[in-house]
Motif scaffolding. Structure first.
Motif, PDB file in Angstrom:
ATOM      1  N   ILE A 341      -0.390  30.342  10.994  1.00 48.33           N
ATOM      2  CA  ILE A 341       0.140  30.859  12.259  1.00 48.33           C
ATOM      3  C   ILE A 341      -0.037  32.377  12.327  1.00 48.33           C
ATOM      4  O   ILE A 341      -0.443  32.936  13.334  1.00 48.33           O
ATOM      5  N   ASN A 342       0.253  33.026  11.216  1.00 46.27           N
ATOM      6  CA  ASN A 342       0.078  34.474  11.122  1.00 46.27           C
ATOM      7  C   ASN A 342      -0.358  34.809   9.710  1.00 46.27           C
ATOM      8  O   ASN A 342       0.471  34.806   8.797  1.00 46.27           O
ATOM      9  N   LYS A 344      -0.774  37.386   8.281  1.00 51.23           N
ATOM     10  CA  LYS A 344      -0.126  38.557   7.670  1.00 51.23           C
ATOM     11  C   LYS A 344       1.178  38.176   6.961  1.00 51.23           C
ATOM     12  O   LYS A 344       1.702  38.954   6.176  1.00 51.23           O
ATOM     13  N   TRP A 345       1.714  37.023   7.343  1.00 49.86           N
ATOM     14  CA  TRP A 345       2.955  36.612   6.688  1.00 49.86           C
ATOM     15  C   TRP A 345       2.664  36.296   5.226  1.00 49.86           C
ATOM     16  O   TRP A 345       1.657  35.671   4.869  1.00 49.86           O
TER      17      TRP A 345
END
Length: 348
Positions: A341-342, A344-345
């Motif tokens: 989803i992201n 960067k998480w």
């Protein structure tokens, strides 16, 4: 003294049958259909009949009296009503095998005594056992029918190992997954405490309650005192197999939702997903000297050794195996999708 067992060749009853056959105190009869009687001790007598054929059974026992009658295969009140008609006035003690799964779930406290409330909204099997107990206690109070109620928990023998979940063909497929190096599903995080009891230990307490005047009108659970987490239970089984356990933890509620064909709501939410600590003070008071002596390390090694030497116990369950693979693959896919989803998480 004379005893009659309805059944007598199952996991629990077979150990009691063997123990009684080694004493001079009891004359034992088994009433069953005769399909598993070939391995019985030579001094055990049989009445070959289907207990559901009430007229035939009544004819077979019409001239007999017993000190103890025990029903190992009664599951619903109608079967107990049949027993009552057959054995009222013919036995000094009627023993009924209920279930420790009848205790209230979810638990208000993990410490269970015989006084713990009986209520299980998750499992019809348990509710039926509760109804049977209520009927027996009614007959005891109103008609002095000499009942004793026994509540086993997770009792095992050399023919199978205790696992938290399995398919409809028994526990072998779980062992097969371990041997094949496949991940094995363990409900929850595997840290809830559980009791597993070898049938030889159960038999010692049960025999001590037979013909015991302190047992009339009472209920007893019979378990060992050893408490293990499900993680420990699976690790011990894997060690007995000589393999490394690859655990895969899954929410019990998720498993219950996606595995209705294996009745996991009853078996997990209504039983094995809860931490339980059985207080065995009552049975030890009634049977002085009773102690469970076979710890699970030894019992698991004996069971695994026996199963691996008996191919008839190695029953494949491809449906359960495929279901385990599907559950694991689905959850692994969900993990990847959530992580994407992201990017960067940080999940690590």
């Amino acid at each position: 003294m004379k005893a009659l067992f309805i059944g007598g060749t199952g996991t629990i009853s077979s150990a009691i049958t063997r123990l009684l056959s080694q004493t001079d105190t009891w004359e034992l009869y088994l009433l069953n259909r005769g399909t598993h009687n070939s391995q019985l001790p030579s001094n055990v007598k049989t009445i070959v009949a289907d207990i559901n054929d009430e007229a035939k059974v009544a004819e077979a026992i019409k001239d007999m009296q017993f000190d103890v009658v025990c029903d190992f295969i009664g599951f619903v009140p109608e079967q107990l009503e049949r027993d009552y008609r057959l054995f009222k006035g013919k036995t000094r003690q009627f023993m009924y095998i209920s279930s420790a799964s009848a205790y209230k779930k979810p638990l208000a406290s993990p410490y269970i005594t015989e006084g713990t409330t009986l209520a299980n909204p998750h499992w019809q099997y348990s509710r039926d056992k509760i109804a049977c107990e209520a009927l027996l206690m009614k007959w005891y109070r109103e008609e002095n029918f000499p009942i004793t109620i026994i509540r086993p928990s997770h009792t095992y023998c050399e023919r199978g190992v205790p696992v938290a979940i399995h398919g409809n063909k028994g526990s072998w497929q779980v062992l097969r997954r371990m041997l094949d190096g496949k991940p094995v599903i363990i409900p929850g995080d595997g840290t809830n405490l559980w009791h597993v009891t070898h049938n030889s230990d159960f038999a010692k307490a049960f025999v001590g309650l037979m013909g015991n005047k302190h047992a009339i009108g009472e209920a007893f659970h019979i378990t060992g005192d050893e408490q293990l987490t499900w993680n420990q239970i699976y690790e011990i089984v894997a060690e007995a197999l000589g393999v490394k356990l690859i655990p895969y933890h899954v929410s019990s509620y998720f498993l219950a939702e996606v595995g209705p064909q294996f009745d996991l709501e009853g078996g997990l939410i209504g039983d094995k997903a809860c931490t339980v600590i059985f207080d065995n003070t009552k049975v030890k008071r009634a049977v002085p000297g009773f102690v469970a002596t076979k710890n699970f390390d030894l019992g698991a090694r004996e069971a695994v050794d026996y199963i691996l030497k008996h191919e008839e116990l190695q029953v494949p369950d491809p449906e359960f195996d495929a279901w385990c693979d599907k559950v694991i693959a689905t959850l692994e896919k969900a993990k990847k999708e959530i992580k994407n989803i992201n990017p960067k998480w940080n999940y690590d």
